[in-house]
Design an enzyme around this catalytic site. Sequence first.
Site: not given
Length: 352
Positions: A12, A15, A98, A135, A187, A227, A324
């Site tokens: 939902t 992404v 990651r 992103c 970020e 972006h 993004n």
Amino acid sequence: MKKIKVALLGCTGLVGREFIRLLDDHPYFELSCLTASSRSANKTCAEALVIRETTAAEIIRSGARAVFSALPAAAAGPLEAELRAAGLRVFSNAGAHRLDGNVPLLIPEVNPGHLELARQQLRTHPGFIVTNPNCVVAGLALVLKPLTALGLRTVTVTTFQAVSGGGRRGVAAWDILGNVVPFIAGEEEKIVRETGKILGELAGGHVADSPIEIYPSCSRVPVREGHLQSVSAEFVRPVGGEEIKEALSGFAAEPQQLKLPTAPAQPIVVRGEEDRPQPSLDVQAGEPDPVVAGRHGRARGMAVSVGRLRPRGSRCDFFLLLHNTVRGAAGGSVLNAELAVRKGWIPEAAND
Ligand SMILES: NC(=O)c1ccc[n+]([C@@H]2O[C@H](COP(=O)([O-])OP(=O)(O)OC[C@H]3O[C@@H](n4cnc5c(N)ncnc54)[C@H](OP(=O)(O)O)[C@@H]3O)[C@@H](O)[C@H]2O)c1
């Protein structure tokens, strides 16, 4: 080929919605399970599938062989590890794994060889986790890759990041309307560490980070999707505009050679106009080559646009733009899974 059953976690979200579009009538995958939080459980979504609450038991019971994860990192971390332990192939957008040493942080055009780490995980785990980057990094590392061959040394990047990058509940309208916020928590650190890993060398089962220095400054701007990034690249020698343009626009890699369904025919589009790329005009870049993309135009939003190339001695300044939630999230993840299918690492037979 027989389609592989997949589950989508976080269906939902912003992404999640892109995943649903990209997985619709996909030649390799069949969406068999949708999950979200308990707030959304029992509502219906794509093709009237009922949304389940995100639990390992629900996902395993669905018979999915692979999982696309669009969950917030805190929820994704332990669950993705549990699903790997149950033998599933997990393709995650979340930040939780990651930087794990044995988990590939993958952009198929940039470091397809790092997918080997997924196969290494299979020696110690029943399944594996493959991640795609933050992103900003998804666009930046893609554009830096062809420049490494020209002697790239240092990169200074200032970002203008869309509101959708923060998720559905990310930024309050009151804080961003008519405003620019010159800070996005965590970020800049992610950009440095993830770009270093993606551009790094895999040897002896480990990735050694790239020595290219990255200096980011991030801001949130009142843009819906896309972006924009202002990049200043320093090389070890003088560079010319034509050689940079050729290196970028001529760049193609394994996804293009294999004609993966979500791969854009040309991953980097160089624009010559003085005022491009712009989010409102260029965010959907990605040539829907009919051979590659079929009737769905799956490559839409998968190409990165570059413009305003300004070489000056051993430095070149330019802007880049990426979508993004597509190249930077769902599309990147689907492309990772397509590559894994073509390597034979998501067994079709286990579908039965
Ligand atoms: N947005 C981007 O541009 C972007 C780019 C790259 C990576 N990512 C990453 O992708 C992931 C999803 O981002 P997004 O922007 O789609 O976020 P989002 O719009 O906030 O969506 C989050 C999704 O996760 C579900 N969820 C939230 N908390 C949960 C919990 N505790 N247990 C189970 N499900 C839960 C939500 O379900 P409900 O609707 O039921 O709450 C929703 O489906 C994040 O890890 C993000 O960092 C995002």
